[in-house]
Design a protein around this motif. Structure first.
Motif, PDB file in Angstrom:
ATOM      1  N   ASN A  37      -0.253 -48.485 -49.365  1.00  0.00           N
ATOM      2  CA  ASN A  37       0.757 -47.873 -50.232  1.00  0.00           C
ATOM      3  C   ASN A  37       1.073 -46.448 -49.796  1.00  0.00           C
ATOM      4  O   ASN A  37       1.999 -45.826 -50.316  1.00  0.00           O
ATOM      5  CB  ASN A  37       0.266 -47.838 -51.688  1.00  0.00           C
ATOM      6  CG  ASN A  37       0.470 -49.168 -52.388  1.00  0.00           C
ATOM      7  OD1 ASN A  37       1.314 -49.961 -51.989  1.00  0.00           O
ATOM      8  ND2 ASN A  37      -0.318 -49.417 -53.422  1.00  0.00           N
ATOM      9  N   ARG A  38       0.285 -45.933 -48.855  1.00  0.00           N
ATOM     10  CA  ARG A  38       0.487 -44.560 -48.410  1.00  0.00           C
ATOM     11  C   ARG A  38       1.740 -44.445 -47.544  1.00  0.00           C
ATOM     12  O   ARG A  38       2.111 -45.385 -46.852  1.00  0.00           O
ATOM     13  CB  ARG A  38      -0.723 -44.073 -47.615  1.00  0.00           C
ATOM     14  CG  ARG A  38      -1.990 -43.920 -48.439  1.00  0.00           C
ATOM     15  CD  ARG A  38      -3.159 -43.548 -47.556  1.00  0.00           C
ATOM     16  NE  ARG A  38      -3.554 -44.641 -46.674  1.00  0.00           N
ATOM     17  CZ  ARG A  38      -4.006 -44.481 -45.432  1.00  0.00           C
ATOM     18  NH1 ARG A  38      -4.088 -43.277 -44.903  1.00  0.00           N
ATOM     19  NH2 ARG A  38      -4.376 -45.535 -44.713  1.00  0.00           N
ATOM     20  N   ARG A  42       8.721 -39.118 -48.643  1.00  0.00           N
ATOM     21  CA  ARG A  42       8.782 -39.080 -50.106  1.00  0.00           C
ATOM     22  C   ARG A  42      10.184 -39.435 -50.569  1.00  0.00           C
ATOM     23  O   ARG A  42      10.847 -38.670 -51.273  1.00  0.00           O
ATOM     24  CB  ARG A  42       8.367 -37.687 -50.615  1.00  0.00           C
ATOM     25  CG  ARG A  42       6.927 -37.307 -50.310  1.00  0.00           C
ATOM     26  CD  ARG A  42       5.947 -38.167 -51.109  1.00  0.00           C
ATOM     27  NE  ARG A  42       4.550 -37.858 -50.756  1.00  0.00           N
ATOM     28  CZ  ARG A  42       3.837 -38.521 -49.879  1.00  0.00           C
ATOM     29  NH1 ARG A  42       4.394 -39.548 -49.214  1.00  0.00           N
ATOM     30  NH2 ARG A  42       2.590 -38.203 -49.633  1.00  0.00           N
ATOM     31  N   LEU A  49       4.534 -45.534 -55.571  1.00  0.00           N
ATOM     32  CA  LEU A  49       4.132 -44.241 -56.112  1.00  0.00           C
ATOM     33  C   LEU A  49       3.288 -43.435 -55.136  1.00  0.00           C
ATOM     34  O   LEU A  49       2.885 -42.325 -55.432  1.00  0.00           O
ATOM     35  CB  LEU A  49       3.335 -44.449 -57.410  1.00  0.00           C
ATOM     36  CG  LEU A  49       4.051 -45.287 -58.476  1.00  0.00           C
ATOM     37  CD1 LEU A  49       3.115 -45.557 -59.646  1.00  0.00           C
ATOM     38  CD2 LEU A  49       5.319 -44.590 -58.952  1.00  0.00           C
ATOM     39  N   GLY A  50       2.984 -44.003 -53.962  1.00  0.00           N
ATOM     40  CA  GLY A  50       2.163 -43.317 -52.982  1.00  0.00           C
ATOM     41  C   GLY A  50       0.698 -43.281 -53.348  1.00  0.00           C
ATOM     42  O   GLY A  50      -0.096 -42.570 -52.735  1.00  0.00           O
ATOM     43  N   LYS A  51       0.329 -44.070 -54.352  1.00  0.00           N
ATOM     44  CA  LYS A  51      -1.066 -44.102 -54.807  1.00  0.00           C
ATOM     45  C   LYS A  51      -1.948 -44.723 -53.726  1.00  0.00           C
ATOM     46  O   LYS A  51      -1.599 -45.729 -53.126  1.00  0.00           O
ATOM     47  CB  LYS A  51      -1.168 -44.925 -56.088  1.00  0.00           C
ATOM     48  CG  LYS A  51      -2.565 -45.054 -56.657  1.00  0.00           C
ATOM     49  CD  LYS A  51      -2.552 -45.941 -57.902  1.00  0.00           C
ATOM     50  CE  LYS A  51      -3.969 -46.159 -58.422  1.00  0.00           C
ATOM     51  NZ  LYS A  51      -3.998 -47.064 -59.589  1.00  0.00           N
ATOM     52  N   VAL A  52      -3.089 -44.130 -53.487  1.00  0.00           N
ATOM     53  CA  VAL A  52      -4.033 -44.638 -52.500  1.00  0.00           C
ATOM     54  C   VAL A  52      -5.014 -45.584 -53.196  1.00  0.00           C
ATOM     55  O   VAL A  52      -5.854 -45.163 -53.983  1.00  0.00           O
ATOM     56  CB  VAL A  52      -4.799 -43.501 -51.802  1.00  0.00           C
ATOM     57  CG1 VAL A  52      -5.796 -44.070 -50.807  1.00  0.00           C
ATOM     58  CG2 VAL A  52      -3.821 -42.564 -51.109  1.00  0.00           C
ATOM     59  N   ASP A  53      -4.859 -46.870 -52.944  1.00  0.00           N
ATOM     60  CA  ASP A  53      -5.770 -47.862 -53.510  1.00  0.00           C
ATOM     61  C   ASP A  53      -7.003 -47.987 -52.613  1.00  0.00           C
ATOM     62  O   ASP A  53      -7.106 -47.332 -51.577  1.00  0.00           O
ATOM     63  CB  ASP A  53      -5.075 -49.224 -53.619  1.00  0.00           C
ATOM     64  CG  ASP A  53      -3.959 -49.204 -54.655  1.00  0.00           C
ATOM     65  OD1 ASP A  53      -4.175 -48.651 -55.750  1.00  0.00           O
ATOM     66  OD2 ASP A  53      -2.877 -49.735 -54.357  1.00  0.00           O
ATOM     67  N   ARG A 204      10.492 -48.647 -60.103  1.00  0.00           N
ATOM     68  CA  ARG A 204       9.174 -48.376 -59.526  1.00  0.00           C
ATOM     69  C   ARG A 204       8.153 -49.377 -60.072  1.00  0.00           C
ATOM     70  O   ARG A 204       8.354 -50.002 -61.117  1.00  0.00           O
ATOM     71  CB  ARG A 204       8.752 -46.942 -59.844  1.00  0.00           C
ATOM     72  CG  ARG A 204       9.631 -45.921 -59.124  1.00  0.00           C
ATOM     73  CD  ARG A 204       9.020 -44.536 -59.129  1.00  0.00           C
ATOM     74  NE  ARG A 204       9.748 -43.684 -58.192  1.00  0.00           N
ATOM     75  CZ  ARG A 204      10.655 -42.786 -58.557  1.00  0.00           C
ATOM     76  NH1 ARG A 204      10.954 -42.620 -59.835  1.00  0.00           N
ATOM     77  NH2 ARG A 204      11.264 -42.047 -57.643  1.00  0.00           N
ATOM     78  N   ASN A 206       5.534 -49.140 -61.586  1.00  0.00           N
ATOM     79  CA  ASN A 206       4.993 -48.890 -62.925  1.00  0.00           C
ATOM     80  C   ASN A 206       6.043 -49.048 -64.018  1.00  0.00           C
ATOM     81  O   ASN A 206       5.799 -48.721 -65.183  1.00  0.00           O
ATOM     82  CB  ASN A 206       4.375 -47.489 -62.992  1.00  0.00           C
ATOM     83  CG  ASN A 206       5.410 -46.387 -62.782  1.00  0.00           C
ATOM     84  OD1 ASN A 206       6.568 -46.648 -62.443  1.00  0.00           O
ATOM     85  ND2 ASN A 206       4.994 -45.145 -62.991  1.00  0.00           N
TER      86      ASN A 206
END
Length: 355
Positions: A37-38, A42, A49-53, A204, A206
């Motif tokens: 997801n990285r 931007r 969301l750029g969240k790092v899982d 998005r 979310n």
């Protein structure tokens, strides 16, 4: 492989053979694998969301790829985020050179090294699709919010083409780059690569719909539809739900999500498709076959137009570009409408036509 298997199945048409192998047995032939997801960009419209899982390791990815190969998946798309932020991406590409798929790679092109391009060329993918958001650095970089991204993206498109890789100039039309659409086409022609555009924004992951404000205005949307007829502005992923008497024969299935198409997330999650992010299971806990065999998403797999209670009676349906995944992201109901993402613009187009 399919042709060889079919030759050993006398008495059945090839179409019947494919239906038996994939549709009736809920067996996917196409997987969209999100490796991360990285992303180093931007983009103002992005659904992620750029969240790092807790990303899958190299070993886990290779193990999953072998599972996909064993069950007969032959179309594989690698995407992110941006897959080239992974330090092991070249190792993954090396693995794929030994375990072949019909491969598509999605990237923004800003992180490609010479060694990466060489490995991609050795894979002979169906295509590498690179996102472009303008014909000039000022417009493109304002959308990606990273100075210098335009020059690196265009440089990678040129380098891949020179390496013999089929590279697609994948334009995305937004309110702020719409005025450069024909210049983008000319740029793609100058580089000598095929081009295609999309404009359908997605909420998005979310459920946040604020990114939709970056999309085309109604006047811009009307212009797009007029310009498609000029055979210069080429749209991708533009599939209409046609009138009720024009639906395709064969069960009137209107989405292949969870049937022959599937998606794997960066932490091993399995979804029916990249947009319809309904959690089916995790490949760290179960193997792919066990997850895919579930009947819990049959309402998605076998949905018909009549299941779309509101959409079925909507006068805008013949113009609509409805997606159950978009509806799910926006409202949590894949059988319902997507009021902001989809309905708003097509109802406005209908009103403008005076119908």
């Amino acid at each position: 492989m399919d042709v060889c298997e079919y030759m050993g199945s006398p008495g059945a048409s090839y179409e019947t053979f494919i239906k038996e192998k994939y549709f009736r047995k809920k067996r996917p032939n196409t997987i969209h694998f999100e490796l991360t997801n990285r992303c180093n960009l931007r983009c103002i419209h992005c659904l992620f969301l750029g969240k790092v899982d807790d990303e899958l390791s190299t070993e886990e990815i290779c193990r999953i790829l072998l599972q996909l190969k064993d069950i007969g998946v032959f179309y594989l798309a690698l995407s992110g985020g941006e897959i080239f932020v992974r330090k092991d991406i070249e190792e993954i590409l090396d693995f794929l050179s030994e375990h072949k798929f019909l491969l598509t790679i999605y990237t923004n092109g800003t992180l490609l090294k010479k060694s990466s391009i060489e490995k991609i060329a050795a894979l002979s993918p169906q295509s590498v699709e690179i996102s472009v958001y303008g014909a000039t650095s000022g417009v493109h970089d304002a959308i990606t919010q990273v100075p210098g991204s335009f020059e690196r993206t265009i440089g990678s498109i040129k380098a891949l083409r020179e390496a013999g890789v089929r590279t697609i100039f994948k334009g995305f039309l937004l309110k702020d780059n719409f005025h450069e659409r024909w210049d983008m086409i000319e740029l793609a022609k100058k580089i000598d690569v095929p081009h295609a555009f999309d404009f359908n924004l997605i909420p998005r992951v979310n459920g946040d719909i604020s990114n939709l404000e970056t999309g085309l205005t109604l006047d811009q949307l009307k212009t797009v539809y007029q310009e498609v007829a000029q055979e210069g502005l080429i749209l991708r992923n533009h599939v209409n739900i046609k009138g009720r008497d024009q639906l395709p024969v064969g069960g009137r299935v209107i989405c292949n999500a969870g049937l022959i198409n599937g998606c794997i997330g960066p932490a091993g999650e399995v979804f029916p498709c990249p947009i319809l992010r309904l959690h089916m299971g995790n490949l760290r806990e179960k193997d792919f076959n066990e997850i895919w065999a579930t009947d819990e998403i049959n309402a998605i797999r076998y949905m018909k137009i009549e299941d779309l209670k509101e959409c079925f009676v909507c006068p805008a349906i013949k113009y609509c570009n409805r997606c159950p995944g978009v509806a799910y992201l926006e409202t949590g109901n894949f059988l319902g409408p997507a009021p902001v993402s989809v309905c708003k613009k097509y109802k406005a187009l209908l009103a403008d036509k005076g119908e």
